[in-house]
Design an enzyme around this catalytic site. Sequence first.
Site, short mmCIF file in Angstrom:
data_model
loop_
_atom_site.label_atom_id
_atom_site.label_comp_id
_atom_site.label_asym_id
_atom_site.label_seq_id
_atom_site.Cartn_x
_atom_site.Cartn_y
_atom_site.Cartn_z
N GLY A 89 0.83 -1.20 0.00
CA GLY A 89 0.00 0.00 0.00
C GLY A 89 0.86 1.25 0.00
O GLY A 89 1.99 1.22 -0.47
N SER A 90 0.31 2.31 0.56
CA SER A 90 1.00 3.61 0.51
C SER A 90 2.18 3.66 1.46
O SER A 90 2.26 2.90 2.43
CB SER A 90 0.00 4.70 0.87
OG SER A 90 -0.50 4.45 2.17
N GLY A 145 2.83 2.16 5.22
CA GLY A 145 4.01 1.34 5.49
C GLY A 145 4.79 1.82 6.70
O GLY A 145 5.28 1.01 7.50
N GLU A 161 5.70 -3.46 0.58
CA GLU A 161 5.62 -3.18 -0.86
C GLU A 161 4.84 -1.88 -0.99
O GLU A 161 3.61 -1.87 -1.03
CB GLU A 161 4.87 -4.30 -1.58
CG GLU A 161 5.57 -5.66 -1.53
CD GLU A 161 6.70 -5.79 -2.53
OE1 GLU A 161 6.88 -4.91 -3.38
OE2 GLU A 161 7.43 -6.81 -2.44
N CYS A 167 1.45 0.49 -8.86
CA CYS A 167 2.63 0.94 -8.12
C CYS A 167 3.78 1.17 -9.08
O CYS A 167 4.67 1.96 -8.81
CB CYS A 167 2.99 -0.06 -7.04
SG CYS A 167 3.10 -1.74 -7.65
P1 NAD Z 1 -3.41 2.27 1.43
O1 NAD Z 1 -2.10 2.46 2.08
O2 NAD Z 1 -4.44 3.30 1.60
O3 NAD Z 1 -4.06 0.88 1.93
C1 NAD Z 1 -3.42 -0.35 1.76
C2 NAD Z 1 -3.88 -1.33 2.81
O4 NAD Z 1 -3.35 -0.97 4.07
C3 NAD Z 1 -5.40 -1.39 3.00
O5 NAD Z 1 -5.79 -2.73 3.18
C4 NAD Z 1 -5.61 -0.59 4.27
O6 NAD Z 1 -6.78 -0.93 4.98
C5 NAD Z 1 -4.38 -0.97 5.06
N1 NAD Z 1 -3.96 -0.02 6.10
C6 NAD Z 1 -3.94 1.33 6.02
N2 NAD Z 1 -3.46 1.85 7.17
C7 NAD Z 1 -3.15 0.82 7.99
C8 NAD Z 1 -2.62 0.71 9.32
N3 NAD Z 1 -2.31 1.79 10.02
N4 NAD Z 1 -2.44 -0.52 9.84
C9 NAD Z 1 -2.75 -1.63 9.13
N5 NAD Z 1 -3.28 -1.59 7.88
C10 NAD Z 1 -3.47 -0.37 7.31
O7 NAD Z 1 -3.10 2.03 -0.13
P2 NAD Z 1 -4.12 1.91 -1.36
O8 NAD Z 1 -4.67 3.25 -1.68
O9 NAD Z 1 -5.06 0.77 -1.16
O10 NAD Z 1 -3.10 1.46 -2.51
C11 NAD Z 1 -2.33 2.34 -3.26
C12 NAD Z 1 -0.88 2.35 -2.80
O11 NAD Z 1 -0.34 1.04 -2.78
C13 NAD Z 1 0.01 3.12 -3.74
O12 NAD Z 1 0.92 3.89 -2.99
C14 NAD Z 1 0.76 2.03 -4.50
O13 NAD Z 1 1.99 2.42 -5.05
C15 NAD Z 1 0.91 1.00 -3.45
N6 NAD Z 1 1.17 -0.31 -4.01
C16 NAD Z 1 2.42 -0.84 -3.95
C17 NAD Z 1 2.69 -2.06 -4.52
C18 NAD Z 1 4.06 -2.66 -4.47
O14 NAD Z 1 4.19 -3.84 -4.74
N7 NAD Z 1 5.10 -1.92 -4.15
C19 NAD Z 1 1.67 -2.79 -5.13
C20 NAD Z 1 0.39 -2.23 -5.18
C21 NAD Z 1 0.15 -1.00 -4.61
#
Ligand code: NAD
Length: 513
Positions: free
Chosen positions: A243-244, A248, A265, A299
């Site tokens: 995720g973001s 992370g 990731e 991503c």
């Molecule tokens: P996001 O960070 O908003 O959410 C991702 C996940 O994290 C969700 O399931 C969310 O509920 C969970 N989450 C959020 N805060 C949390 C916390 N404090 N504790 C535990 N879990 C938590 O991201 P998004 O908008 O769903 O996805 C987009 C982002 O993901 C972009 O930045 C993209 O680059 C990244 N991404 C990276 C990869 C990679 O492999 N590097 C792959 C896909 C997406």
Amino acid sequence: TTSFGIEEALEQLGIKDVNQGTSTGNEWFSNGEEISSFSPVDGQLIAKVSTTSKEDYEKVMQSATSAFKDWRLKPAPQRGEIVRQFGEELRRLKEPLGKLVSYEMGKSYQEGLGEVQEMIDICDFAVGLSRQLHGLTMHSERPGHRMYEQYHPLGVVGIISAFNFPVAVWAWNTALAWICGDVCVWKPSEKTPLCGIACQKIAAKVFADNNLPEGISCLINGDYKVGEMMTNDKRVPLVSATGSIRMGKIVAQAVAARLGKSLLELGGNNAIIVTPDADIKMTVIGAVFGAVGTAGQRCTSTRRLIIHESIYDKVKDAVVDAYKQLRIGNPLDEKNHVGPLIDKDAVRMYNQALEKVVAEGGNIIVEGGVLEGEGYESGCYVKPAIAEAKNSFEIVQHETFAPVLYLMKYSGDVENAIELQNGVVQGLSSAIMTNNLREAERFLSHAGSDCGIANVNIGTSGAEIGGAFGGEKETGGGRESGSDAWKIYMRRQTNTINYTTELPLAQGIKFDL
Ligand code: NAD
């Protein structure tokens, strides 16, 4: 949208109007609040999902920790056989699952199918790997001693995934974790809960058909609060989070505070360097697919084009021309190139990015905008935009998860382009378009790209499962999928065996009694 076969797909996948969002396999329960999944394609409510309460989570963890005790005893090749069967089920359900991915997330149907294909590919990879979980043997310094290392299963692997790859990221993790002898608890994005439910049903059937216990594949649903139950839980030795960067940083600290392992990731800010020796036609295809594919919500999406000044105008004109041909609309309709953004929040961020780049002195060369009218009722369809910008702009340094491409010039040597490409906090994917061997090798050298992925003459987006996938710096450093990424799902043990009647100490230390 019914004409695209969505109703049939939902039926085949067992998605109902209201679904329970917590599962240990064939058992489903859920006592948390309800969330609604709306399609960004047409704005329709697809279905509701009840989320995971604290008590539900406890039930899941009990089931998972107990299943681990059985599952880890099954020989790895037999675990591989289960993953093989899971891959077969995915082949059978590729079309409905691909369709659900497209409808719930908004990527094109082709890309939805591609995502399911990635799941199938990683299953195949994992089946082979289940006979190759090799450790090394070493020569002992002591006579009559033997030394080797083994990889043992780790335990419960927690998976937190993003909305943009709502099914593949889970499979990248589970297929490997399962053959390694781990059990998995998955929290999908709260924006794509139905994809999670569909996948869990597919896996659960395979485990049940093989008379395996509940708990090897578990699903929990909800927002970050449900994710935090896992990040703070000592019973979860590894948390794999996609995720973001913002997420992370929070997850990494929570897991580190209990000295657990995390596999991160996170976001990218990917660039293609276009040198004077580039093949312009290939560059345009790579750049445009990279920038507008999945509506810029990968991503690995291409965010920056770093073009040599001598060919800048030529490349710019060709890319602008290509943008004129883009068809934006329903992603299930295969004649469209660009589908919707995930939700109105994402549309807001897209608008803000375009405002910011102008405020910082950028020059918009392909106008953006939100589309309205027939076919665009969800309010999530936007025009891919291009701006000329400087790498130092705050907005350029930031990953905007939308189809906004920044063009910038470099002069002189390829070193200058590499410096710009590396001059961001993220380090996921990078590419160079060149037919010049010296430039390509410099880009790939120790002083070249600082990203986890560096490509020559292909774009930044789209990776094969055979390589390790992930990025450096604020992308988080994790590696998933191919190569030796499996090792993070296991614990390593070094064994020394003495087959003599003496007890010599290491380093020749004397200790006589
Ligand atoms: P996001 O960070 O908003 O959410 C991702 C996940 O994290 C969700 O399931 C969310 O509920 C969970 N989450 C959020 N805060 C949390 C916390 N404090 N504790 C535990 N879990 C938590 O991201 P998004 O908008 O769903 O996805 C987009 C982002 O993901 C972009 O930045 C993209 O680059 C990244 N991404 C990276 C990869 C990679 O492999 N590097 C792959 C896909 C997406």
